[in-house]
Design a protein around this motif. Structure first.
Motif: not given
Lengths: 466, 267
Positions: B9-10, B16, B59-60, B126, B129-130
């Motif tokens: 993730a960004d 995040a 998250v895209r 989700i 992912a971060t």
């Protein structure tokens, strides 16, 4: 810097009859740099573990005393993979200081200082998994130095590294200014790093102690006999007695995606072929392809006049024709007894029981493993495990033998045995292909050398600035 | 393997950036209450909230889809099971597949279960992912008093996992080199798999032992108080994230009760 005094020190592991190390009297002064030698089984690693405080009182019985005057003790092991704890390089160096309660504000300056001392060229966020073996070992050394030890112990720190990686770590060790004790088989490469040599006797006590010149003048021959790589002792060479016969396996422009660039190569009966080349050139991959273990993604491999390529053969057919010896012997062991290991291949080929027994006995004798026939393969020493892995490949009498770094990390005695054995096989008409970094091995045995072109050059790493 | 373990993730997205423990806690507080009901409305509302929050976690959608695709297999399984075995065949008849009648009742039951699977699993996907594993270990130690011995030990063991894939390949090739293959015999295949797995386990234990010794040699778990090179802070915003997660989930359940959709799993 620290001073070390051992008085009649001994240690016996719980449940063992014999002492791992015994009767050692030794005084090592501030800033001395000691090379610790001795045949395998003389207790070098146990002595280092004792000095590092890694022998808990309940794990065995001790004798005598160990005194270390000065700051802490740091220990660097063989395998970089199992020394790195964290995912990012800087975090890994910080791990030791965190454990010992160094105040947070001092940790990062220490990390930066330790990385500078070993010449680590990357930023601290570099992933440890992205480093080469030699770089990982440098990082592991920085992790030890970040604890500011007065005494640094190094247990065969280059044994798991290729020559370039070994050079990286020796350069880093040369810069360290602490009292230092180094265990290393390859004496010649260790000499510039040390100023004193201590030799442990196999039965206990210290066999020799002094400057390298004095020790090697007095004990050179007996040390070489025990398997230590003493500089200046020539190695036997084995030239082929006959010209090579027909090709056993031929690769035409074989390539494996991301691992091996197209190469054409041929292995012949009665010839020892050495495949050399830098790391990443795909030497091990080529050995797997020639050994019929891996399918090339392009190109063709033909062998033994069989219309099918070796990687399509049934495993039993393969072992009857091509024997492969892996770099790490443990990968190849599948039974719990040395004798069963040797019987496995011939049994799967359906040979009669009497013949299997005869083959096993002959190989045990030939590779000096008879006394270990009942032992578990996983308990063997490095040299014994290597001899067994070669013997398992020979058990099915293949015409071609493919070996990946057969002499890697071996002591002098095993090395000489192996080279003589392979030379004998070649002269009987077997084909030998060996992937190797070992120049001495190439000189002693190879009839022909195939140099794999280097992979695309890596851009030079930029100097790290914290 | 590495692909699944790395955060993708960004890291500068507003949610995040929150404390890893808070993010994990929020995912649990949000997901668990959804299990209480079998109706399709509650998970549908929850899913809408989850997808709306995606950009705030950095998250895209493509990344989420890649990681969540195994759930689609689960959904297909649920649909097939419901068509074959559903007890409730009420509602309008839509199709008749041999002995199986597909009705609106069957489909809405299946839809409810499928939505539920996605709604309950996505928050975890989700949030993971971060999360960087190192940050999670740090936060567990510093903010929730999990012993360093466990958190760092697990982290170090985790680092060895990608090596297992390589090791598996070498073991498989080495067995072929020893003349062992299974051909087409399924029993032999199973035995070969078991013996390779055992060798992998033995190797992993030996390696783990060496790692533990190396960690000891660097003063790990020596009883001295540890310091932290990297700080993790639990801020008011983290508490707010936890509260918001619990409240949103409760709101979805309340809506379902008030609109009469609520169908408790017990009773």
């Amino acid at each position: 810097m620290a001073e070390v005094v051992l008085r009649n020190f001994g240690w016996r592991h719980a449940g063992r009859r014999s002492w791992a190390v015994r009767g050692v009297d030794l005084r090592i002064g501030h800033g001395e740099r000691v090379l610790l030698l001795g045949p395998s089984g003389a207790g070098k690693s146990t002595l280092l573990a004792a000095l590092a405080g890694l022998l808990p009182a309940d794990s065995g019985e001790s004798e005598g005393t160990v005194e270390i005057d000065g700051e802490g003790v740091g220990l660097l092991f063989q395998d970089p993979q199992t020394q790195l704890v964290m995912a990012r390089s800087g975090d890994d160096v910080a791990f030791g200081p965190e454990n010992t309660g160094v105040p947070a504000a001092q940790i990062w300056p220490r990390v930066s200082d330790a990385l500078d001392r070993v010449g680590f060229p990357y930023p601290i966020t570099r992933r440890t998994a992205a480093l080469s073996g030699g770089e990982q070992q440098r990082l592991a050394l920085a992790g030890v130095l970040a604890l500011r030890p007065g005494l640094l112990l190094l247990d065969e720190p280059t044994a798991n590294l290729d020559p370039a990686g070994g050079e990286l770590i020796r350069e880093a060790i040369a810069r360290v200014g602490t009292t230092l004790i180094l265990v290393e088989h390859r004496v010649e490469q260790a000499l510039p790093l040390i100023d004193r040599v201590v030799v442990l006797a196999p039965g206990g006590g210290v066999a020799a102690d002094g400057s390298p010149e004095v020790v090697f003048a007095g004990h050179g021959p007996s040390l070489a006999e025990q398997g230590v790589w003493v500089p200046g002792y020539p190695l036997p060479r084995h030239r082929a007695v006959a010209t090579p016969a027909e090709a056993l396996v031929r690769g035409e422009a074989v390539a494996v995606r991301d691992r091996l660039r197209p190469v054409s190569i041929e292995a012949r009966a009665g010839e020892a072929l050495a495949v050399v080349g830098p790391n990443g050139a795909g030497k091990s991959t080529l050995a797997l392809v020639l050994g019929g273990l891996l399918a090339p993604t392009s190109g063709t491999v033909t062998a033994f006049a069989d219309p099918r390529p070796p990687h399509r053969w049934r495993a039993a057919t393969l072992t009857g024709r091509i024997g492969s010896v892996f770099q790490s012997p443990e990968h190849q062991f599948v039974t719990s007894r040395v004798a069963d290991e040797l019987a496995l291949g011939p049994r799967r080929l359906g040979r009669p029981a009497a013949e299997v027994r005869a083959t096993v006995d002959e190989l045990l004798a030939r590779l000096r493993l008879t006394a270990l026939a009942e032992a578990n393969p996983y308990t063997l020493s490095g040299g014994e495990a290597r001899r067994l892995s070669v013997a398992t490949a020979l058990a099915t009498a293949p015409r071609l033998l493919v070996l990946d770094e057969p002499t890697f990390g071996q002591d002098r005695a095993t090395w000489i045995d192996l080279v003589a054995l392979l030379a004998g096989l070649r002269d009987e008409g077997h084909g030998i292909v060996a992937v190797t970094h070992d120049d001495a091995f190439v000189t002693a045995l190879a009839d022909r050398v195939h140099d794999l072109a280097p992979a695309a050059p890596d851009p030079l790493p930029r100097r790290r600035r914290a | 393997m590495t692909l699944l373990l790395q955060p993708v993730a960004d890291p500068s997205a507003p949610l995040a950036r929150r404390n890893p423990v808070a993010k994990l806690g929020a995912a649990l507080l949000f997901s668990l209450p959804l299990i209480a009901t079998l109706d399709p409305l509650t998970p549908a509302l929850a899913l809408a909230v989850e997808l709306a929050l995606l950009p705030f976690f950095g998250v895209r959608f493509g990344v989420l889809a890649r990681r969540a695709w195994p759930l689609a297999l689960g959904a297909a399984g649920i649909l097939a099971t419901m068509v074959l075995f559903a007890a409730d065949r009420t509602g309008t008849l839509l199709a008749s597949l041999g002995p199986f009648t597909v009705t609106t009742g069957v489909l809405s039951g299946a839809l409810g279960l499928i939505l539920r699977v996605f709604a309950v699993a996505l928050p975890g996907i989700i949030v993971f992912a971060t999360i960087d594993p190192t940050d999670l270990a740090d936060a567990l130690i510093q903010n929730t008093r999990v012993p360093a011995r466990f958190a760092i030990g697990a982290l170090a063991a985790f680092r060895l996992v990608p090596l297992l894939a390589e090791e598996w390949q070498m073991l498989t090739l080495a067995r072929r080199a020893r003349g062992i293959d299974a051909g087409r015999n399924p029993v032999a295949r199973l035995r070969l798999f078991a013996s390779t797995a055992f060798a992998l386990l033995v190797g992993a234990l030996r390696r783990g032992g060496r790692l533990a010794t190396a960690m000891d040699a660097r003063g790990f778990d020596s009883g001295a108080p540890r310091t932290y090179a990297r700080r993790q802070h639990f801020r008011p915003a983290d508490t707010a994230l936890l509260a918001a997660a619990a409240l949103t989930s409760a709101a979805a359940l309340t809506t379902s009760i008030l609109t009469g959709f609520f169908h408790p799993i017990l009773g």
